[in-house]
Design an enzyme around this catalytic site. Sequence first.
Site, PDB file in Angstrom:
ATOM      1  N   CYS A  54      -3.781 -12.282  15.540  1.00 24.25           N
ATOM      2  CA  CYS A  54      -2.625 -13.328  15.612  1.00 24.25           C
ATOM      3  C   CYS A  54      -1.840 -13.243  14.404  1.00 24.25           C
ATOM      4  O   CYS A  54      -1.816 -14.113  13.517  1.00 24.25           O
ATOM      5  CB  CYS A  54      -3.391 -14.548  15.869  1.00 24.25           C
ATOM      6  SG  CYS A  54      -4.310 -14.710  17.461  1.00 24.25           S
ATOM      7  N   GLY A  69     -11.176   7.938  -5.849  1.00 26.21           N
ATOM      8  CA  GLY A  69     -11.455   7.349  -4.627  1.00 26.21           C
ATOM      9  C   GLY A  69     -11.234   7.742  -3.100  1.00 26.21           C
ATOM     10  O   GLY A  69     -11.705   8.362  -2.285  1.00 26.21           O
ATOM     11  N   TYR A  91      -9.892   2.320   1.463  1.00 24.90           N
ATOM     12  CA  TYR A  91      -9.554   0.846   1.804  1.00 24.90           C
ATOM     13  C   TYR A  91      -9.301   0.282   3.063  1.00 24.90           C
ATOM     14  O   TYR A  91      -8.346  -0.218   3.383  1.00 24.90           O
ATOM     15  CB  TYR A  91      -8.219   0.911   0.751  1.00 24.90           C
ATOM     16  CG  TYR A  91      -8.405   1.491  -0.495  1.00 24.90           C
ATOM     17  CD1 TYR A  91      -8.973   0.831  -1.394  1.00 24.90           C
ATOM     18  CD2 TYR A  91      -8.049   2.719  -0.903  1.00 24.90           C
ATOM     19  CE1 TYR A  91      -8.971   1.445  -2.585  1.00 24.90           C
ATOM     20  CE2 TYR A  91      -8.047   3.435  -1.892  1.00 24.90           C
ATOM     21  CZ  TYR A  91      -8.862   2.594  -2.878  1.00 24.90           C
ATOM     22  OH  TYR A  91      -9.135   3.305  -4.325  1.00 24.90           O
TER      23      TYR A  91
HETATM   24  C1  LIG Z   1      -8.282   2.324  -7.418  1.00 24.29           C
HETATM   25  C2  LIG Z   1      -8.757   2.918  -8.837  1.00 24.29           C
HETATM   26  C3  LIG Z   1      -9.277   4.382  -8.692  1.00 24.29           C
HETATM   27  C4  LIG Z   1      -9.126   5.171  -7.361  1.00 24.29           C
HETATM   28  O1  LIG Z   1      -7.917   5.101  -7.008  1.00 24.29           O
HETATM   29  P1  LIG Z   1      -7.633   5.950  -5.630  1.00 24.29           P
HETATM   30  O2  LIG Z   1      -6.484   6.049  -5.436  1.00 24.29           O
HETATM   31  O3  LIG Z   1      -8.514   5.722  -4.636  1.00 24.29           O
HETATM   32  O4  LIG Z   1      -8.155   7.519  -6.210  1.00 24.29           O
HETATM   33  C5  LIG Z   1      -9.782   4.940  -9.820  1.00 24.29           C
HETATM   34  N1  LIG Z   1      -9.538   4.169 -10.949  1.00 24.29           N
HETATM   35  C6  LIG Z   1      -9.585   2.733 -11.232  1.00 24.29           C
HETATM   36  C7  LIG Z   1      -9.313   2.228 -12.453  1.00 24.29           C
HETATM   37  C8  LIG Z   1      -8.777   2.361 -10.095  1.00 24.29           C
HETATM   38  O5  LIG Z   1      -8.273   0.905  -9.977  1.00 24.29           O
END
Ligand SMILES: *Cc1c(COP(=O)(O)O)cnc(C)c1O
Length: 421
Positions: free
Chosen positions: A350, A282, A379
Site C-alpha cells: 500500500c 558485497g 540488498y
Molecule cells: C556496503 C559496504 C561494502 C559493500 O558495498 P557493495 O557496494 O555491496 O560492494 C563494503 N564495505 C563497506 C564499508 C560498506 O559500507
Amino acid sequence: MPLTYPRPSLLREIADNCGTPVMIYDEDALRQTMREYTGSFKSEMFETSVLYASKAFLCKAMAKAALEEGLHFDAVSGGEIYCLAGAGVPAEKIHFHGNNKTPREIEEFFRMGRGHIIVDNCDELTLVIETAERMASPMDIIIRVNPGVEAHTHEYIATATKDSKFGISIDREDEIRRMIEAAENCPHLSFKGFHSHIGSQILEVEAFAAEIRVMFDFVDRVQQQWGVEVEELDLGGGFAISYTEKDNPPATEEVCSRIIALCEEEITRRKLDIRRLMIEPGRSIAGDAGYTLYTAGCRKMTDSKSFIFVDGGMADNIRPALYNAEYTCRNITRDNAKADRTYALAGKCCESGDILIKEARLPETFPGDLILVHSTGAYGYSMASNYNRLPRPAVVFTSGESYRTVIRRETYEDMMTLDVE
Ligand SMILES: *Cc1c(COP(=O)(O)O)cnc(C)c1O
C-alpha cells in the site's frame, strides 16, 4: 542484461514446491564469482584478503559458502556477527564495521576472539579501549578514513563526500594521529592501518585508481611524518554489477588486477611496508547470482499505463522505491514469446511508489504467469521488511539441476511470535 538464469522448468518446480515470491540464488555462480575474486586479487608483494560484505545478503548457507571459498567477512552489527559465528566463521576472519557500534556489540565481539574492529570515530575508539582494558582481550584496529573521493554513483549511495557520516575526513590529521596514539597506548590493541570505502555500484575503475592515489599519499605521510607503521590497507567495496543493459561493469579479474597493479606500483615507488591489502565486495558477489520469482496477479489499464501486479514488491525489494533502482525481468511461463509489450511491474504493498520496474519489457502477460526479476541478490532480502504484514519470502540455492531451501518462508505465526499480548 545477464545472459544466464536458472532453467524455466527448474524455476517452475521451485515455484510449485516453495511458493512465490521466492528468492533464488545460483550457488554455482556465487562460488564462481568468489573464486574470481580470490584468484585475481593476489600479489607476490603482500598478503591479500577478499572480505565479503555480509550486509548485501547473509544467512548461514551464504556464510558457509564464502568461508569454504576462502573469503573473510565484513560485518556491521552484532546480528550479522551472530549469524557468521553460527556458520562457524572465527573472529580472526571478521572485520567489524559500522558508525555506531553499541557497547554490547563491541563487548560480544571481544569475547569471540581477536578480529578486526574498523573504528569509525573518536568516541568509538574510547569505547573500544575501555572494553579492551576491562576484558584484557586483544583486538586489531583499523581506522576508517574518508578520502573525499566521490565515485560516480547515485547520490544516496555515495558515502565519501567530506561530510559523510562514515569515517574521519583524511584532512583531519590531528584527530587521526591522536586516535592512532590512543590505540597504540593500549597494550591490548594493535593498530594495523586504514580503511576507506568510496561508494557503491561504481562502474569506472578510475574511481578506485583515484582512491588508491589519495590513500597511499596519506599512508606515506603518516609513515614519514608520524613514524607510524601502516601494515594493512582496506580499499572497501562498491564494485558494480549489471542490473539493466545500461550498466557495463568491468570484469572482476580486470578490476582486481588493476587495483593490485596500482598498489604494487605505489608501494614500490614510495618504499612502503604494506603487508596486507583488502577489498570488500558485497553486491558484486551476491547481486547478479540472485533472482526473485513472483507470480503475476491482477492487471490494470490506465490511460497511459498497463500495470501487472505481482505477489511481492517493496517488502521484499525496497531498492526501486528507495533510490529508483532499475531492474529487468522476464516472463518464465512464456519464455519463448517475444517481449513486445511495456508494463509497469508493480507490487502489492500500500504505497504508490511500490513499482518494481516502471517500464518492464514482457510478452503479453496473464494472471498466474511466473515473473523472474534479475539481479536482486544484493540488498533485496537483507533489506526486506514485513510491511503490510507480508511474510518474508523463502530463499533457495540452486546448484546444477538441484536446489535446496536455505531460508524457509516466514509464516504468519513466525510474525506473531514477537507479540507478547
Ligand atoms: C556496503 C559496504 C561494502 C559493500 O558495498 P557493495 O557496494 O555491496 O560492494 C563494503 N564495505 C563497506 C564499508 C560498506 O559500507
